[in-house]
Each structure stands twice: as structure tokens, then as C-alpha cells.
Scaffold this motif. Structure first.
Motif, PDB file in Angstrom:
ATOM      1  N   ARG A  56       5.091  58.370  47.317  1.00 32.26           N
ATOM      2  CA  ARG A  56       5.400  57.507  48.271  1.00 32.26           C
ATOM      3  C   ARG A  56       4.908  56.167  48.274  1.00 32.26           C
ATOM      4  N   VAL A  57       3.724  55.882  47.349  1.00 30.26           N
ATOM      5  CA  VAL A  57       3.216  54.462  47.287  1.00 30.26           C
ATOM      6  C   VAL A  57       4.354  53.920  46.455  1.00 30.26           C
ATOM      7  N   TYR A  58       4.941  54.367  45.652  1.00 32.03           N
ATOM      8  CA  TYR A  58       6.022  53.405  44.822  1.00 32.03           C
ATOM      9  C   TYR A  58       7.369  53.305  45.801  1.00 32.03           C
ATOM     10  N   LEU A  59       7.604  54.210  46.700  1.00 36.38           N
ATOM     11  CA  LEU A  59       8.720  54.009  47.715  1.00 36.38           C
ATOM     12  C   LEU A  59       8.324  53.081  48.598  1.00 36.38           C
ATOM     13  N   SER A  60       7.153  52.918  48.952  1.00 36.97           N
ATOM     14  CA  SER A  60       6.930  51.909  49.926  1.00 36.97           C
ATOM     15  C   SER A  60       6.892  50.518  49.450  1.00 36.97           C
ATOM     16  N   LEU A  61       6.887  50.172  48.170  1.00 35.74           N
ATOM     17  CA  LEU A  61       7.027  49.077  47.479  1.00 35.74           C
ATOM     18  C   LEU A  61       8.614  48.567  47.294  1.00 35.74           C
TER      19      LEU A  61
ATOM     20  N   LEU B 157       7.224  45.041  48.049  1.00 30.72           N
ATOM     21  CA  LEU B 157       5.799  45.021  47.718  1.00 30.72           C
ATOM     22  C   LEU B 157       4.807  44.586  48.946  1.00 30.72           C
ATOM     23  N   LEU B 158       5.335  44.883  49.929  1.00 33.01           N
ATOM     24  CA  LEU B 158       4.453  44.837  51.612  1.00 33.01           C
ATOM     25  C   LEU B 158       3.969  43.565  51.788  1.00 33.01           C
ATOM     26  N   MET B 159       4.730  42.686  51.323  1.00 34.16           N
ATOM     27  CA  MET B 159       4.282  41.492  51.724  1.00 34.16           C
ATOM     28  C   MET B 159       5.406  40.361  51.868  1.00 34.16           C
ATOM     29  N   LYS B 160       5.443  39.492  52.913  1.00 32.00           N
ATOM     30  CA  LYS B 160       6.837  38.533  52.948  1.00 32.00           C
ATOM     31  C   LYS B 160       6.794  37.523  51.999  1.00 32.00           C
ATOM     32  N   ALA B 161       5.842  36.858  51.536  1.00 30.93           N
ATOM     33  CA  ALA B 161       5.880  35.850  50.621  1.00 30.93           C
ATOM     34  C   ALA B 161       5.408  36.087  49.284  1.00 30.93           C
TER      35      ALA B 161
ATOM     36  N   LEU C  95      -1.448  48.050  43.119  1.00 30.85           N
ATOM     37  CA  LEU C  95      -2.015  49.291  43.774  1.00 30.85           C
ATOM     38  C   LEU C  95      -1.250  50.595  43.191  1.00 30.85           C
ATOM     39  N   GLN C  96      -0.177  50.576  43.036  1.00 32.94           N
ATOM     40  CA  GLN C  96       0.639  51.843  42.593  1.00 32.94           C
ATOM     41  C   GLN C  96       0.285  52.022  41.002  1.00 32.94           C
ATOM     42  N   TYR C  97      -0.039  50.941  40.196  1.00 33.23           N
ATOM     43  CA  TYR C  97      -0.731  51.188  38.646  1.00 33.23           C
ATOM     44  C   TYR C  97      -1.891  51.909  38.919  1.00 33.23           C
ATOM     45  N   THR C  98      -2.513  51.722  39.751  1.00 28.53           N
ATOM     46  CA  THR C  98      -3.906  52.634  39.906  1.00 28.53           C
ATOM     47  C   THR C  98      -3.633  54.006  40.347  1.00 28.53           C
ATOM     48  N   THR C  99      -2.687  54.285  41.313  1.00 27.66           N
ATOM     49  CA  THR C  99      -2.275  55.497  41.681  1.00 27.66           C
ATOM     50  C   THR C  99      -1.619  56.181  40.453  1.00 27.66           C
ATOM     51  N   ALA C 100      -0.799  55.606  39.708  1.00 24.29           N
ATOM     52  CA  ALA C 100      -0.147  56.160  38.640  1.00 24.29           C
ATOM     53  C   ALA C 100      -1.308  56.684  37.639  1.00 24.29           C
ATOM     54  N   ALA C 101      -2.259  55.682  37.255  1.00 21.89           N
ATOM     55  CA  ALA C 101      -3.378  55.827  36.522  1.00 21.89           C
ATOM     56  C   ALA C 101      -3.903  57.202  36.731  1.00 21.89           C
TER      57      ALA C 101
ATOM     58  N   LEU D 147      -3.295  52.606  52.827  1.00 22.51           N
ATOM     59  CA  LEU D 147      -3.277  51.126  52.813  1.00 22.51           C
ATOM     60  C   LEU D 147      -1.874  50.631  52.876  1.00 22.51           C
ATOM     61  N   CYS D 148      -0.843  51.338  52.044  1.00 27.02           N
ATOM     62  CA  CYS D 148       0.461  50.850  52.048  1.00 27.02           C
ATOM     63  C   CYS D 148       0.947  51.588  53.274  1.00 27.02           C
TER      64      CYS D 148
END
Length: 522
Positions: free
Chosen positions: A354-359, A369-373, A383-389, A442-443
């Protein structure tokens, strides 16, 4: 203060935690004392009659055929504590050692172990004075119970080993001297009764039951916030669907999320969108989270049986029947511990998805990537690297320790459960999944921000607003350590759940799985 009667009342995981936290006082009533004294008398009768009974007047394990002189009875029992205290590794958390004491008192108070009343009372003294033995985390194979850790746990009874006092590890001998308290003398069978048993595995399991329940509730709430952030459909949570495949866990999760989203303006805003269906990590939340809940139900019931059982050896049934059996074997609890670890890991696995989908930037109004710029900013990418690890680490920890067995005790103990390893892994995976869920939080909160001014339901809005009191919306890269720690606190402490419950009470809404109390009774 509420009281719990050791040996009589039914112990549950939450009660054991409450006793350890000092919220409930454990005690022994008159009937229990009489039962314990009677059992100790049976042991003394065996000694006086010079009847050969394992562990009372014989050696241990492969030395079971070696007869011990009656004059060496006390030394035999003290020697077993000394020789078996060979654990290694970091000390257990103090709470786990205290739980081990509580579980052992309850088992001994059943009156089938032949220990002296004074021995049980000294263990209770350690609990009430919060003078808790230091126990290394490694060394048990879960065979004759948890021999090595339980030996360390009870060395302080004879004035040896180390204890936690006011958060500091100290030598037991110096602590007892300072308090003008004498070490106790062990009678026949007592050393064996103390170190035979599953209390190391069971203490971890007790904490696992409570922490897993909290984690499952967090997973349901955080995934609901993510469903809103990603404009997911509410239809997969309709009760009509789950009535056709009526697993308790799935129905519980679906009813919780349906109630949270039913009157959401965000849900209404995309009711007629062109998207036919959502990815599995959104659409199948009831089935995935629900399967973990089903595993938890079995785990909870197994643990309750275990912590109300007599698991030492031999068992003193009455004055004419002593049984040297295998109630100490960890297999009945080792398998559910491994199953629970897998169930927890899966909650982290799907949360990472779900974190991956949100990005991905596939949701209307929610930027990639949940930011405009992004470009100048990496956004929430890493952050998703951390959840993947963490998810990958959990998968490696899911190999069932109970699938292994290495013979010990010169072949006398030729099949062992390795349940103590299963127990330790469960708590590690629980902590890792709490970290994953805190990142999903967070995401999800960031994604939901982009749907303003549309609002969700009162409970979802209350959760989101509370998150925002601690963690700001981000539109520029910045160090994330403090933010990650705050998010982790919201999850692990149960504060997010507390905020949701507070909002539910305020709005007179049933929060979790209406009418299914078995998920709340543990």
C-alpha cells in the motif's frame, strides 16, 4: 486494587500483563495454600519411603538411573539451577522476566508440583518488590520446557545470579544482604519443578497476543486512512460480500472499515469514477487482515490453555500417583508461535504494498511520490525502501523454528520444539511491522491531505487531525528520523487507536467489528 487468585482464577494474557504492570495484585488464598502444602507433603512421603522417583532422588536427563542419597536432596536441587543456568545473549526485557515469574507462580499454585509454599511466596515477593531476575535471551530448545532461562530466573532464590533493581542490574547476593533477606533452601524436587516448564515461551506468547491484537487494530485503522488517500472503493467491504465467505476475521475487518467509511464525502466524490476495481492490497484487506485475525484467535486460545496448565515434571497427581511425562514439551505452543509470526509478517507485507501504491501518482489529486515539486525533492520515495527492507527481513524470520529438532541430553531428549526461538522471532517481527505501519501512516496522511476540503468520517478525520498535531504535511525534503519516531510512537503506544476510540464514543459509533467480542477478550 483488583486481585487475582493464583492457581484458581483463569489467567488471560491481558491479566498477566496487568499483574506485571502492578495494576492487579496476585495472591494465594487459603485453599490454594492447603493444596500446595499437601502436594509438598506427598513429595516428602516419597523421600521418606525411599521410593525411586525421577528428579526427587535420581539424577536428571540421561542420569535418571543414578540414585541420589537422601542427605544430598537439597544439594541436588541447587545443583540443577547452577548447572542449567547456561543461557547466553542479551538480557530479556524486564517485563518478560516478570511475566515468567507470574506464569510460574500460577502453574505451581495448581498444587501438582510438590514445591514448598515458602518457595512460591518468595517468587511472589520478587514480583511485588519488583526485584526481577536477569535472564539471557538464548539457550532454550523448548524441550524439557525452557531449562536454561528458567534456571537463570530462579538462581536468585538461592542467592545467586543477577536481578533488576530500579532499572539497574545488580548481584542478587548484594541486594538480599542490603535488604536483610536470606536466600531460601530448596527441598526435594523443587529445583526440577522450577526449571521444567514453558514459561519462557509462554511469556513471549502472552506479550505476543496483546501486541498482535494492538497491531491488527492499527493495521485496520491505518489501511482505512490509506483507502481514503487513494480513492479506493468501499464496495469490497460490504457485509453482503462477506456473508458469502463467513470467516470471523474477514467479517470483523470488513465491518470495521465499512463503518469507518460509510458516510465519507471522499468516498462519495469518486462513486462513479471509471476505475473498475482496486489492487489486491486495497480490495482484499478484509481477506488478508482477516486471515491474520483468524490466526490470532487460534494463537490466543492456545496461549490461554498454556498459561493455565501445569507444565513441569514429574507431576504429583496424589499420594499414590506420580507421573513422569512430557507436559513440559514446547510443541503445542511452538507451532502456533510460528503461525502467529507468519500472520504478523503478512500484515507488514501488504502494508508495504500500500505504501508503494501511494507513491505511484495514479490517484486523482495525489502527486507522484506524495509531493508536488518532485525532481528537486525525492518526496516519500525512500520510505518505501525501508518498508521493503523490513518486510524482507520479516520473511527471513518466518522460517518456522519448530520445523527443526536437534537431539539433546545424550539422546534422552531426542525431539525438541525450538519454540523459544519461535517466541523470540514473533516479538521481533511485531516490532518490524509496527515500523512498516508507521510509514504507511505517514504516507496515508500525506495522501489524504490532497483531497481537502473534502472530508472523511468523524473517526477518520479525528485520527488524521491527531497525526497532524505531531507530524506536519511535507512539501520539501527534510531529515525524517524525528518524524519516523513520532509516527512509530503513534502506532506502538496505541495512541492512534485511543484517538479513534475517543472519536467513536463521542459520535456514538461502534469502532471495531461490531458484535464480535472474541477479538476483544484476551
Amino acid at each position: 486494587m483488583k486481585t487475582f487468585n493464583y492457581g484458581i482464577d483463569t489467567l488471560r494474557s491481558s491479566l498477566a500483563i496487568a499483574i506485571a504492570n502492578g495494576e492487579i495484585r496476585g495472591q494465594i488464598d487459603a485453599a490454594t495454600k492447603a493444596r500446595v502444602l499437601r502436594s509438598a507433603q506427598y513429595v516428602q512421603q516419597i523421600v521418606d519411603a525411599e521410593e525411586i522417583v525421577y528428579g526427587i532422588n535420581t539424577g536428571f536427563g540421561p542420569l535418571c538411573t543414578t540414585r541420589i542419597n537422601i542427605t544430598d536432596t537439597q544439594k541436588l536441587q541447587e545443583n540443577i539451577l547452577k548447572s542449567h543456568a547456561v543461557g547466553v545473549g542479551e538480557p530479556l526485557e524486564k517485563e518478560l522476566s516478570k511475566l515468567m515469574l507470574i506464569l510460574k507462580v500460577h502453574a505451581l499454585s495448581k498444587g501438582f508440583s510438590g514445591v514448598q509454599l515458602s518457595t512460591i511466596e518468595r517468587i511472589i515477593w520478587h514480583i511485588e518488590q519488583d526485584i526481577i531476575p536477569v535472564v539471557p535471551c538464548q539457550g532454550s530448545v523448548g524441550a524439557s520446557g525452557d531449562l536454561a532461562p528458567l534456571s537463570h530466573l530462579f538462581l536468585p532464590l538461592i542467592g545467586l545470579g543477577k536481578v533488576f533493581v530500579d532499572g539497574v542490574i545488580q548481584d542478587t547476593a548484594s541486594v538480599l544482604k542490603r535488604l536483610d533477606v536470606n536466600a531460601i533452601s530448596l527441598g526435594a524436587k523443587e529445583g526440577l519443578a522450577l526449571i521444567n516448564g514453558t514459561q519462557f515461551m509462554a511469556a513471549h506468547a502472552v506479550k505476543g497476543v496483546v501486541e498482535m491484537n494492538k497491531l491488527m487494530n492499527n493495521a485496520d485503522l491505518i489501511s482505512t486512512l490509506m483507502l481514503e488517500g487513494l480513492n479506493a472503493s468501499i464496495k469490497p467491504f460490504y457485509p453482503e460480500l462477506h456473508a458469502l465467505r463467513p470467516y470471523k476475521g474477514s467479517a470483523y475487518v470488513a465491518s470495521t472499515i465499512y463503518a469507518l467509511l460509510q458516510h465519507s464525502a471522499i468516498v462519495r466524490s469518486h462513486a462513479n469514477c471509471a476505475r473498475v476495481q482496486d489492487p489486491y492490497s486495497l480490495r482484499c484487506i478484509p481477506q488478508i487482515h482477516g486471515a491474520s485475525r483468524n490466526a490470532w484467535l487460534h494463537f490466543k486460545d492456545t496461549v490461554e490453555t498454556e498459561i493455565n496448565a501445569v507444565t513441569d515434571n514429574p507431576i504429583i497427581v496424589h499420594d499414590e500417583l506420580t507421573i513422569s511425562g512430557g507436559n513440559f514439551h514446547g510443541q503445542p505452543i511452538a507451532l502456533p508461535l510460528d503461525y502467529a509470526t507468519l500472520a504478523v509478517s503478512e500484515l507488514g507485507n501488504v502494508s508495504d504494498r500500500r505504501v508503494y501504491l501511494s507513491l505511484e501518482g495514479q490517484t486523482n489529486a495525489v502527486p507522484r511520490l506524495l509531493m508536488k515539486a518532485t525532481g528537486l525533492n525525492s518526496g516519500f520515495m525512500i520510505l518505501q525502501y525501508t518498508t521493503a527492507a523490513l518486510a524482507s527481513e520479516n520473511k527471513s524470520l518466518c522460517f518456522p523454528a519448530s520445523a527443526d529438532s536437534i537431539p539433546t541430553s545424550m539422546g534422552q531428549e531426542d525431539h525438541v520444539s525450538m519454540g523459544a526461538i519461535s517466541a523470540r522471532k514473533l516479538l521481533q517481527v511485531l516490532k518490524n511491522v509496527n515500523r512498516i505501519l508507521s510509514i504507511e501512516l505517514l504516507c496515508a496522511a500525506q495522501a489524504k491531505d490532497y483531497h481537502a476540503p473534502l472530508q472523511s468520517t468523524a473517526i477518520v478525520e479525528a485520527m488524521h487531525q491527531h497525526i497532524r498535531t505531531l507530524i506536519p504535511h511535507l512539501e520539501e525534503d527534510q531529515p525524517m528520523e524525528d518524524i519516523l519516531n513520532k509516527a512509530f510512537y503513534l502506532v506502538e503506544s496505541g495512541e492512534l487507536i485511543a484517538q479513534a476510540k475517543k472519536a467513536a464514543q463521542k459520535n456514538n459509533i461502534a469502532l471495531f467489528g461490531a458484535g464480535q467480542q472474541e477479538f476483544e477478550n484476551f
